[in-house]
Design an enzyme around this catalytic site. Structure first.
Site, PDB file in Angstrom:
ATOM      1  N   ARG A  59      -8.941 -82.931 -46.123  1.00 26.95           N
ATOM      2  CA  ARG A  59     -10.046 -83.845 -46.420  1.00 26.95           C
ATOM      3  C   ARG A  59     -10.783 -84.303 -45.174  1.00 26.95           C
ATOM      4  O   ARG A  59     -11.919 -84.758 -45.249  1.00 26.95           O
ATOM      5  CB  ARG A  59      -9.551 -85.017 -47.272  1.00 26.95           C
ATOM      6  CG  ARG A  59      -9.219 -84.558 -48.699  1.00 26.95           C
ATOM      7  CD  ARG A  59      -8.727 -85.685 -49.574  1.00 26.95           C
ATOM      8  NE  ARG A  59      -7.495 -86.274 -49.090  1.00 26.95           N
ATOM      9  CZ  ARG A  59      -6.273 -85.876 -49.432  1.00 26.95           C
ATOM     10  NH1 ARG A  59      -6.111 -84.876 -50.258  1.00 26.95           N
ATOM     11  NH2 ARG A  59      -5.222 -86.482 -48.950  1.00 26.95           N
ATOM     12  N   GLU A  96       8.955 -88.938 -42.077  1.00 21.66           N
ATOM     13  CA  GLU A  96      10.052 -89.772 -42.546  1.00 21.66           C
ATOM     14  C   GLU A  96      11.303 -88.933 -42.826  1.00 21.66           C
ATOM     15  O   GLU A  96      12.416 -89.346 -42.538  1.00 21.66           O
ATOM     16  CB  GLU A  96       9.614 -90.520 -43.812  1.00 21.66           C
ATOM     17  CG  GLU A  96      10.586 -91.588 -44.247  1.00 21.66           C
ATOM     18  CD  GLU A  96      10.053 -92.410 -45.403  1.00 21.66           C
ATOM     19  OE1 GLU A  96      10.829 -93.216 -45.926  1.00 21.66           O
ATOM     20  OE2 GLU A  96       8.881 -92.243 -45.773  1.00 21.66           O
TER      21      GLU A  96
END
Length: 174
Positions: A59, A96
């Site tokens: 994007r 993460e």
């Protein structure tokens, strides 16, 4: 213009508990899309000079290219591994639960070029921090990070100390 009203919030996408900020509704509204692009370009013009715009996949391509066009500068994509056809520089960064890699053509940024990164979303900050390091590895100077949306509650801005960060729409909670 209230850009937040042009962004659709899709609950439980891509997985349960996530509120996905869908910008396709904003992109489909010509006035809102033009306003967003113009505002980002105006923010960058106030800095006094940007040589090139970089947009992370995917994007960042959608927002970065019209901003580059408006400023009359080039656009450089940063991609996932294996997507660029020429010699690349890579940067591995921690997520993460694991790692990811970003790539850029080795000749895409000249030493000393003033670079602005334009992307749709600032969440945890990991991708844009990695993109910044990759640009700096090539000798570029990251002068600004521009986002359409910032998820303030994820504190991604905290990973970007030392960079000029601007976001057009802020969400303080999921």
């Amino acid at each position: 213009m209230n850009l937040q009203s042009k962004i659709r919030n899709v609950q439980n996408f891509p997985k349960p508990g996530i509120g996905f900020k869908d910008i396709t509704t904003l992109l489909g509204d010509g006035d809102a899309f033009k306003f967003a692009v113009d505002t980002i370009a105006n923010n960058l013009e106030r800095l006094g000079g940007v040589d090139i715009i970089v947009g992370p996949e995917a994007r960042g391509f959608i927002l970065g290219t019209p901003v580059a066009y408006k400023l009359g500068v080039g656009f450089v994509p940063i991609r996932k591994p294996g997507k660029l056809p020429s010699e690349v520089e890579s940067y591995e960064y921690s997520l993460e639960y694991g790692t990811d890699i970003l790539e850029i053509h080795k000749d895409a940024i000249a030493p000393g070029q003033k670079v602005a990164i334009v992307d749709d979303l600032l969440a945890t900050g990991g991708t844009v921090a990695a993109a910044s390091k990759l640009i700096e590895k090539l000798g570029g100077e990251v002068v600004s990070l521009q986002f359409l949306i910032e998820l303030d509650f994820l504190k991604g801005r905290d990973k970007l100390n030392g960079y000029e960060v601007n976001s057009l729409v802020h969400y303080s909670a999921e």
